[in-house]
Design an enzyme around this catalytic site. Sequence first.
Site, PDB file in Angstrom:
ATOM      1  N   ASP A  45       2.154  -9.114   2.017  1.00  0.00           N
ATOM      2  CA  ASP A  45       0.940  -8.549   1.430  1.00  0.00           C
ATOM      3  C   ASP A  45      -0.147  -9.622   1.518  1.00  0.00           C
ATOM      4  O   ASP A  45       0.059 -10.661   2.135  1.00  0.00           O
ATOM      5  CB  ASP A  45       1.172  -8.061  -0.005  1.00  0.00           C
ATOM      6  CG  ASP A  45       1.556  -9.179  -0.955  1.00  0.00           C
ATOM      7  OD1 ASP A  45       1.401 -10.364  -0.578  1.00  0.00           O
ATOM      8  OD2 ASP A  45       2.013  -8.886  -2.075  1.00  0.00           O
ATOM      9  N   TYR A  74     -16.803   3.102   5.846  1.00  0.00           N
ATOM     10  CA  TYR A  74     -15.348   3.088   6.039  1.00  0.00           C
ATOM     11  C   TYR A  74     -14.990   3.700   7.403  1.00  0.00           C
ATOM     12  O   TYR A  74     -14.258   3.085   8.186  1.00  0.00           O
ATOM     13  CB  TYR A  74     -14.674   3.871   4.904  1.00  0.00           C
ATOM     14  CG  TYR A  74     -13.200   4.141   5.112  1.00  0.00           C
ATOM     15  CD1 TYR A  74     -12.259   3.121   5.002  1.00  0.00           C
ATOM     16  CD2 TYR A  74     -12.750   5.427   5.423  1.00  0.00           C
ATOM     17  CE1 TYR A  74     -10.906   3.382   5.190  1.00  0.00           C
ATOM     18  CE2 TYR A  74     -11.405   5.694   5.615  1.00  0.00           C
ATOM     19  CZ  TYR A  74     -10.484   4.666   5.497  1.00  0.00           C
ATOM     20  OH  TYR A  74      -9.143   4.933   5.697  1.00  0.00           O
ATOM     21  N   GLY A 119       0.845  -1.197   0.000  1.00  0.00           N
ATOM     22  CA  GLY A 119       0.000   0.000   0.000  1.00  0.00           C
ATOM     23  C   GLY A 119       0.881   1.248   0.000  1.00  0.00           C
ATOM     24  O   GLY A 119       2.110   1.152   0.055  1.00  0.00           O
ATOM     25  N   GLN A 120       0.247   2.416  -0.069  1.00  0.00           N
ATOM     26  CA  GLN A 120       1.015   3.678  -0.071  1.00  0.00           C
ATOM     27  C   GLN A 120       1.928   3.739   1.146  1.00  0.00           C
ATOM     28  O   GLN A 120       3.134   3.969   1.047  1.00  0.00           O
ATOM     29  CB  GLN A 120       0.073   4.882  -0.035  1.00  0.00           C
ATOM     30  CG  GLN A 120      -0.851   5.030  -1.210  1.00  0.00           C
ATOM     31  CD  GLN A 120      -1.549   6.387  -1.185  1.00  0.00           C
ATOM     32  OE1 GLN A 120      -1.105   7.337  -1.829  1.00  0.00           O
ATOM     33  NE2 GLN A 120      -2.623   6.510  -0.442  1.00  0.00           N
ATOM     34  N   LYS A 133     -13.382   1.719  10.610  1.00  0.00           N
ATOM     35  CA  LYS A 133     -12.074   2.127  11.131  1.00  0.00           C
ATOM     36  C   LYS A 133     -12.187   2.471  12.615  1.00  0.00           C
ATOM     37  O   LYS A 133     -11.299   2.149  13.402  1.00  0.00           O
ATOM     38  CB  LYS A 133     -11.520   3.323  10.340  1.00  0.00           C
ATOM     39  CG  LYS A 133     -11.106   3.022   8.904  1.00  0.00           C
ATOM     40  CD  LYS A 133      -9.937   2.064   8.775  1.00  0.00           C
ATOM     41  CE  LYS A 133      -8.615   2.658   9.195  1.00  0.00           C
ATOM     42  NZ  LYS A 133      -7.481   1.704   8.960  1.00  0.00           N
ATOM     43  N   TRP A 170      -5.691  12.335   4.306  1.00  0.00           N
ATOM     44  CA  TRP A 170      -5.397  12.763   2.935  1.00  0.00           C
ATOM     45  C   TRP A 170      -4.026  12.247   2.462  1.00  0.00           C
ATOM     46  O   TRP A 170      -3.166  13.016   2.025  1.00  0.00           O
ATOM     47  CB  TRP A 170      -5.446  14.291   2.835  1.00  0.00           C
ATOM     48  CG  TRP A 170      -6.779  14.917   3.075  1.00  0.00           C
ATOM     49  CD1 TRP A 170      -7.828  14.384   3.777  1.00  0.00           C
ATOM     50  CD2 TRP A 170      -7.223  16.214   2.633  1.00  0.00           C
ATOM     51  NE1 TRP A 170      -8.883  15.267   3.794  1.00  0.00           N
ATOM     52  CE2 TRP A 170      -8.538  16.399   3.103  1.00  0.00           C
ATOM     53  CE3 TRP A 170      -6.622  17.239   1.894  1.00  0.00           C
ATOM     54  CZ2 TRP A 170      -9.269  17.551   2.855  1.00  0.00           C
ATOM     55  CZ3 TRP A 170      -7.344  18.396   1.652  1.00  0.00           C
ATOM     56  CH2 TRP A 170      -8.652  18.544   2.117  1.00  0.00           C
ATOM     57  N   ASP A 216      -9.036  10.404   9.749  1.00  0.00           N
ATOM     58  CA  ASP A 216      -9.898  11.553  10.063  1.00  0.00           C
ATOM     59  C   ASP A 216     -11.377  11.214   9.806  1.00  0.00           C
ATOM     60  O   ASP A 216     -12.253  11.915  10.302  1.00  0.00           O
ATOM     61  CB  ASP A 216      -9.490  12.749   9.198  1.00  0.00           C
ATOM     62  CG  ASP A 216      -9.426  12.396   7.716  1.00  0.00           C
ATOM     63  OD1 ASP A 216      -8.700  11.448   7.366  1.00  0.00           O
ATOM     64  OD2 ASP A 216     -10.127  13.043   6.909  1.00  0.00           O
ATOM     65  N   THR A 235      -9.584   0.388   2.013  1.00  0.00           N
ATOM     66  CA  THR A 235      -9.541   1.848   1.875  1.00  0.00           C
ATOM     67  C   THR A 235     -10.431   2.394   0.746  1.00  0.00           C
ATOM     68  O   THR A 235     -10.402   3.587   0.477  1.00  0.00           O
ATOM     69  CB  THR A 235      -8.093   2.325   1.628  1.00  0.00           C
ATOM     70  OG1 THR A 235      -7.576   1.617   0.490  1.00  0.00           O
ATOM     71  CG2 THR A 235      -7.205   2.079   2.824  1.00  0.00           C
ATOM     72  N   ALA A 285      -5.512  -2.175   4.967  1.00  0.00           N
ATOM     73  CA  ALA A 285      -6.857  -1.724   5.327  1.00  0.00           C
ATOM     74  C   ALA A 285      -7.751  -1.807   4.093  1.00  0.00           C
ATOM     75  O   ALA A 285      -7.254  -1.862   2.963  1.00  0.00           O
ATOM     76  CB  ALA A 285      -6.820  -0.281   5.831  1.00  0.00           C
TER      77      ALA A 285
HETATM   78  P1  NDP Z   1      -3.706   1.793   0.391  1.00  0.00           P
HETATM   79  O1  NDP Z   1      -5.072   1.580  -0.130  1.00  0.00           O
HETATM   80  O2  NDP Z   1      -2.645   2.396  -0.455  1.00  0.00           O
HETATM   81  O3  NDP Z   1      -3.124   0.423   0.941  1.00  0.00           O
HETATM   82  C1  NDP Z   1      -3.911  -0.486   1.641  1.00  0.00           C
HETATM   83  C2  NDP Z   1      -3.251  -1.821   1.499  1.00  0.00           C
HETATM   84  O4  NDP Z   1      -4.067  -2.775   2.190  1.00  0.00           O
HETATM   85  C3  NDP Z   1      -3.131  -2.300   0.047  1.00  0.00           C
HETATM   86  O5  NDP Z   1      -1.807  -2.747  -0.207  1.00  0.00           O
HETATM   87  C4  NDP Z   1      -4.122  -3.438  -0.031  1.00  0.00           C
HETATM   88  O6  NDP Z   1      -3.705  -4.485  -0.855  1.00  0.00           O
HETATM   89  C5  NDP Z   1      -4.081  -3.920   1.409  1.00  0.00           C
HETATM   90  N1  NDP Z   1      -5.221  -4.793   1.684  1.00  0.00           N
HETATM   91  C6  NDP Z   1      -6.525  -4.592   1.406  1.00  0.00           C
HETATM   92  N2  NDP Z   1      -7.240  -5.671   1.771  1.00  0.00           N
HETATM   93  C7  NDP Z   1      -6.359  -6.560   2.284  1.00  0.00           C
HETATM   94  C8  NDP Z   1      -6.469  -7.862   2.807  1.00  0.00           C
HETATM   95  N3  NDP Z   1      -7.629  -8.500   2.876  1.00  0.00           N
HETATM   96  N4  NDP Z   1      -5.343  -8.462   3.254  1.00  0.00           N
HETATM   97  C9  NDP Z   1      -4.146  -7.862   3.178  1.00  0.00           C
HETATM   98  N5  NDP Z   1      -3.966  -6.642   2.673  1.00  0.00           N
HETATM   99  C10 NDP Z   1      -5.070  -5.995   2.223  1.00  0.00           C
HETATM  100  O7  NDP Z   1      -3.888   2.615   1.734  1.00  0.00           O
HETATM  101  P2  NDP Z   1      -2.909   3.654   2.458  1.00  0.00           P
HETATM  102  O8  NDP Z   1      -1.524   3.144   2.446  1.00  0.00           O
HETATM  103  O9  NDP Z   1      -3.208   4.987   1.940  1.00  0.00           O
HETATM  104  O10 NDP Z   1      -3.511   3.564   3.932  1.00  0.00           O
HETATM  105  C11 NDP Z   1      -2.742   3.125   5.057  1.00  0.00           C
HETATM  106  C12 NDP Z   1      -3.553   3.354   6.309  1.00  0.00           C
HETATM  107  O11 NDP Z   1      -3.847   4.738   6.451  1.00  0.00           O
HETATM  108  C13 NDP Z   1      -4.903   2.625   6.341  1.00  0.00           C
HETATM  109  O12 NDP Z   1      -5.128   2.162   7.643  1.00  0.00           O
HETATM  110  C14 NDP Z   1      -5.902   3.720   6.001  1.00  0.00           C
HETATM  111  O13 NDP Z   1      -7.162   3.434   6.558  1.00  0.00           O
HETATM  112  C15 NDP Z   1      -5.251   4.915   6.641  1.00  0.00           C
HETATM  113  N6  NDP Z   1      -5.624   6.193   6.050  1.00  0.00           N
HETATM  114  C16 NDP Z   1      -5.512   6.395   4.688  1.00  0.00           C
HETATM  115  C17 NDP Z   1      -5.878   7.609   4.139  1.00  0.00           C
HETATM  116  C18 NDP Z   1      -5.790   7.859   2.678  1.00  0.00           C
HETATM  117  O14 NDP Z   1      -6.081   8.980   2.247  1.00  0.00           O
HETATM  118  N7  NDP Z   1      -5.363   6.909   1.856  1.00  0.00           N
HETATM  119  C19 NDP Z   1      -6.377   8.723   4.993  1.00  0.00           C
HETATM  120  C20 NDP Z   1      -6.415   8.403   6.397  1.00  0.00           C
HETATM  121  C21 NDP Z   1      -6.046   7.192   6.878  1.00  0.00           C
HETATM  122  P3  NDP Z   1      -4.269  -4.594  -2.357  1.00  0.00           P
HETATM  123  O15 NDP Z   1      -3.567  -3.498  -3.107  1.00  0.00           O
HETATM  124  O16 NDP Z   1      -3.847  -5.973  -2.748  1.00  0.00           O
HETATM  125  O17 NDP Z   1      -5.749  -4.388  -2.270  1.00  0.00           O
END
Ligand code: NDP
Length: 301
Positions: free
Chosen positions: A30, A129, A10-11, A133, A154, A106, A66, A64
């Site tokens: 992952d 969502y 993820g990011q 969370k 964000w 947030d 997301t 997560a």
């Molecule tokens: P991303 O969507 O970039 O990454 C989420 C990761 O979770 C992906 O690699 C995804 O994998 C993985 N994932 C989803 N489902 C599963 C599963 N069943 N098992 C294992 N992995 C899974 O999110 P961010 O990196 O942006 O978010 C990181 C955290 O920050 C999260 O907790 C999010 O809630 C929180 N957050 C994010 C914000 C945003 O703007 N993005 C804002 C505020 C909080 P795949 O690619 O294979 O689906």
Amino acid sequence: MKILLLGKNGQVGWELQRALAPLGNLVALDRHSTADLSGDLADLEGLAATVRTLAPDVIVNAAAYTAVDKAESEPALARRINAEAPQVLAREAAALGAWLVHFSTDYVFDGSGTTPWTEEAPTRPLSVYGRTKREGESAILASGAHAMILRTSWVYATRGQNFAKTMLRLARERETLDVVADQVGAPTGADLIADVTSHILRHLFSQPGASQLSGIYNLAAAGETSWHRYAQFALSHAARQGQSFKVPAERIGAIGTEDYPLPAARPRNSRLDLAKLETTFNLKMPPWQQGVQRMLDEIQA
Ligand code: NDP
């Protein structure tokens, strides 16, 4: 220090692979994982078995559900990944005496008012969502595990798609561009989140009695902006780099949330108060513009 990182692609997970590497032995998974280790948060038994097998000192959960709008039609899956899986991780962390680092959002707030939300402010999520969370946060807090729940906002990263890249593309392709101007928050780089997480872990493992620091912390860049001003900022910077657009920054239209209907409601006030994080861990969060500029420079390069 043995660290189990979940959601490595993820990011935030991607940047954590870099930032956590020097801290010790890092096992990063992952959802696809390996034959003997499951990193799939939807597989609760497999997840518990992974933690037991590895017996880490720290679990960092960057995975997560997301997809904020899709969650409205997939509440059970969103709940499993955002609430039930963190509950399992917290239970296993408590049994091992390990730390759990978890990320939240947030979106646990209803977005009322204009004051930055403190960690103690009452939550009232507007979406599936946000609700799932918040349930994840509550389950971790109730577990008795040593836990860092880092609420951010964000999030963007250089890798993959992000809001600024989308705005630059649309401003090149379209004749007009309208962006929501009444949602306010702080764009926060995944690299900053990962670096601060690493700093926190170093702090926790070098301080006696650090378990007392368990709890929720806001972790975002400093300052605030709207999506509209964020888009203008990105375009102005890209224009200074020599890029040209059909819609220049000053002609991006400002619209209200109600003019851009989406399945999931978003909070209008996403400001997060950073005092607890900065005081506890002796940090000074940089202004959001710094990270966004750096990301745009990297893309351009
Ligand atoms: P991303 O969507 O970039 O990454 C989420 C990761 O979770 C992906 O690699 C995804 O994998 C993985 N994932 C989803 N489902 C599963 C599963 N069943 N098992 C294992 N992995 C899974 O999110 P961010 O990196 O942006 O978010 C990181 C955290 O920050 C999260 O907790 C999010 O809630 C929180 N957050 C994010 C914000 C945003 O703007 N993005 C804002 C505020 C909080 P795949 O690619 O294979 O689906």
